[in-house]
Every structure is written in structure tokens, then in C-alpha cells.
Design a protein around this motif. Structure first.
Motif, mmCIF file in Angstrom:
data_model
loop_
_atom_site.group_PDB
_atom_site.id
_atom_site.type_symbol
_atom_site.label_atom_id
_atom_site.label_comp_id
_atom_site.label_asym_id
_atom_site.label_seq_id
_atom_site.Cartn_x
_atom_site.Cartn_y
_atom_site.Cartn_z
ATOM 1 N N GLU A 1 0.824 -1.209 0.000
ATOM 2 C CA GLU A 1 0.000 0.000 0.000
ATOM 3 C C GLU A 1 0.857 1.257 0.000
ATOM 4 O O GLU A 1 0.544 2.229 -0.700
ATOM 5 C CB GLU A 1 -0.934 0.001 1.208
ATOM 6 C CG GLU A 1 -2.019 -1.047 1.132
ATOM 7 C CD GLU A 1 -2.867 -1.102 2.400
ATOM 8 O OE1 GLU A 1 -2.853 -0.132 3.189
ATOM 9 O OE2 GLU A 1 -3.540 -2.132 2.597
ATOM 10 N N GLU B 1 0.761 3.943 -3.059
ATOM 11 C CA GLU B 1 0.353 5.319 -2.749
ATOM 12 C C GLU B 1 1.467 6.302 -3.081
ATOM 13 O O GLU B 1 1.216 7.376 -3.626
ATOM 14 C CB GLU B 1 -0.051 5.431 -1.274
ATOM 15 C CG GLU B 1 -0.614 6.779 -0.897
ATOM 16 C CD GLU B 1 -1.896 7.150 -1.641
ATOM 17 O OE1 GLU B 1 -2.133 8.366 -1.833
ATOM 18 O OE2 GLU B 1 -2.650 6.244 -2.045
ATOM 19 N N LYS C 1 1.632 6.850 -6.802
ATOM 20 C CA LYS C 1 0.524 7.690 -7.261
ATOM 21 C C LYS C 1 0.766 9.161 -6.913
ATOM 22 O O LYS C 1 0.614 10.048 -7.763
ATOM 23 C CB LYS C 1 -0.769 7.198 -6.605
ATOM 24 C CG LYS C 1 -2.001 7.943 -6.998
ATOM 25 C CD LYS C 1 -3.219 7.338 -6.300
ATOM 26 C CE LYS C 1 -4.459 8.159 -6.540
ATOM 27 N NZ LYS C 1 -5.605 7.634 -5.781
ATOM 28 N N GLN C 2 1.141 9.429 -5.671
ATOM 29 C CA GLN C 2 1.323 10.813 -5.219
ATOM 30 C C GLN C 2 2.513 11.507 -5.873
ATOM 31 O O GLN C 2 2.504 12.719 -6.042
ATOM 32 C CB GLN C 2 1.495 10.856 -3.703
ATOM 33 C CG GLN C 2 0.235 10.577 -2.941
ATOM 34 C CD GLN C 2 0.429 10.670 -1.438
ATOM 35 O OE1 GLN C 2 1.535 10.807 -0.942
ATOM 36 N NE2 GLN C 2 -0.667 10.596 -0.705
#
Length: 144
Positions: A96, A100, A103-104
Motif C-alpha cells: 500500500e 500510494e 501515485k502521489q
């Protein structure tokens, strides 16, 4: 295909060290690229039936100290390579956290070792690399 933002999931295992070598190679062949190394760690949890048993603070400190040591080691290796690189220590579920972060930060590719330090948990729940491959929205390079 050249990648400008390379994300490496690193846990200090043999496979992640091979992945580090490949990520360095990728960063070197692409002028102006950046290498982002993420080491995600979780504090251990111990369940008795359905209850979560508290662990001594010293155990959590040991896990945190090991995580800091792992990031310091990879940081030292990257400084010797003179790359545009950052190393992040993040708490949470490794898959995760990696997804994440990708993506960020707009990662173009995720580089990850095929097997990490997951042990029996990796066998029971599925490997981090498998989870990343299944859910990533960018190419994933899995290193054996």
C-alpha cells in the motif's frame, strides 16, 4: 523506453538489492531522471484469537531501528553513485505504501524485488511484489 521518475521498493533483502542495482542502471541511462527509494515497515502485531496483544515498546523500537539502519545503508550506496536520489522511510503495509507513493509522486515505473523479507506472512497473504503488480497503474519491473 526511458523513465524519468523511478520508484524502488527496498527492504534490504537479496532480491531488493538486485532491484537496487537495476534501478541505478535505469537512472544512469536516463539523463535528468530521479530515483525514489521507499522502505516501508510495519510494527509487528500479535493476535491471540481475535484480540490484539500489546508488544513491549522495546520490540517496536528494535523494528524501527532496523528500518532506519536499512534506509541509512541504501542512502550510503546511492551517495556513492552520485545520482539524483531520495530515500524515504514510511510506516505502513509495504504494498500500500509503495502504490500510494507512486501515485502521489507521479512515478513512471516501479522497480521491486520478486521476494522480500516477508517470510510466512508473504506465503499466506500473497507477496508484496504480486500485490504491487496487480494494482499499479504504471509499469512494474520485478527483479529475480
Amino acid at each position: 523506453m526511458l523513465f524519468s521518475k523511478i520508484l524502488l521498493a527496498y527492504d534490504g533483502s537479496k532480491a531488493s538489492n538486485k532491484a537496487l542495482e537495476r534501478a541505478i542502471e535505469l537512472a544512469k541511462v536516463t539523463p535528468g531522471s530521479s530515483l525514489h527509494v521507499v522502505h516501508a515497515f510495519e510494527f509487528p502485531r500479535f493476535f491471540i484469537g481475535e484480540a490484539l496483544a500489546p508488544l513491549p515498546a522495546s520490540v517496536n523500537k528494535d523494528y524501527y531501528d532496523l528500518a532506519v539502519q536499512t534506509t541509512d545503508e541504501v542512502r550510503g550506496r546511492l551517495e556513492a553513485e552520485e545520482l539524483n536520489a531520495t530515500v524515504e522511510l514510511l510506516q505502513g503495509s509495504p504494498a500500500e505504501v509503495v502504490l500510494e507513493y507512486a501515485k502521489q509522486n507521479g512515478a513512471d515505473v516501479i522497480v521491486i524485488g520478486s521476494r522480500g523479507l516477508g517470510g510466512i506472512r508473504e506465503f499466506v497473504l500473497g507477496s508484496v511484489s504480486h500485490n504491487v503488480v496487480q494494482h499499479a497503474r504504471v509499469p512494474v519491473l520485478v527483479i529475480k
